[in-house]
Write a protein that holds these residues in place. Sequence first.
Motif, PDB file in Angstrom:
ATOM      1  N   LEU A   8       0.838  -1.202   0.000  1.00  0.00           N
ATOM      2  CA  LEU A   8       0.000   0.000   0.000  1.00  0.00           C
ATOM      3  C   LEU A   8       0.872   1.251   0.000  1.00  0.00           C
ATOM      4  N   ARG A   9       1.856   1.281   0.875  1.00  0.00           N
ATOM      5  CA  ARG A   9       2.753   2.449   0.960  1.00  0.00           C
ATOM      6  C   ARG A   9       3.565   2.617  -0.320  1.00  0.00           C
ATOM      7  N   ARG A  10       4.044   1.505  -0.865  1.00  0.00           N
ATOM      8  CA  ARG A  10       4.828   1.578  -2.114  1.00  0.00           C
ATOM      9  C   ARG A  10       3.949   2.091  -3.243  1.00  0.00           C
ATOM     10  N   GLY A  11       2.714   1.641  -3.298  1.00  0.00           N
ATOM     11  CA  GLY A  11       1.781   2.139  -4.305  1.00  0.00           C
ATOM     12  C   GLY A  11       1.530   3.633  -4.180  1.00  0.00           C
ATOM     13  N   ALA A  12       1.686   4.133  -2.962  1.00  0.00           N
ATOM     14  CA  ALA A  12       1.509   5.571  -2.704  1.00  0.00           C
ATOM     15  C   ALA A  12       2.806   6.345  -2.878  1.00  0.00           C
ATOM     16  N   GLY A  13       3.835   5.682  -3.411  1.00  0.00           N
ATOM     17  CA  GLY A  13       5.109   6.359  -3.638  1.00  0.00           C
ATOM     18  C   GLY A  13       6.085   6.193  -2.497  1.00  0.00           C
ATOM     19  N   GLY A  14       5.800   5.270  -1.601  1.00  0.00           N
ATOM     20  CA  GLY A  14       6.644   5.052  -0.436  1.00  0.00           C
ATOM     21  C   GLY A  14       7.910   4.267  -0.740  1.00  0.00           C
TER      22      GLY A  14
END
Length: 111
Positions: A35-41
């Motif tokens: 989820l965080r990676r999908g948000a640019g994390g």
Amino acid sequence: MPKEDAGSHVEHARRLASRVTEAGETDRELRLGVLRRGAGGPAIEQPYDALAAGIAADSARVTDAQVDAVLQAAGSEKRAFELVLSAAIGAGLRRWDAAERAIEDAGDAAP
């Protein structure tokens, strides 16, 4: 910053992200990382990173090989779907935040 009432974007986003991480067949920390990676994390372990980053950047360019790699690593279609959905929700929330900022900035612009 938007007001955090029950109908606000902030509250909807918080509840949506919470639902993604509350229950599922995949590990909670993995879903949260995707989820965080999908948000640019930050980057996460492969093959999840390539898929989540691809969904975040341009989901139309995600390859069958990326999806197949996650399917194999996840062990089932349901688990792979949870991860794809987590990345897509993260990317969607990031875009929603960007749109809100653009609207706020446009409202602050001088006529």
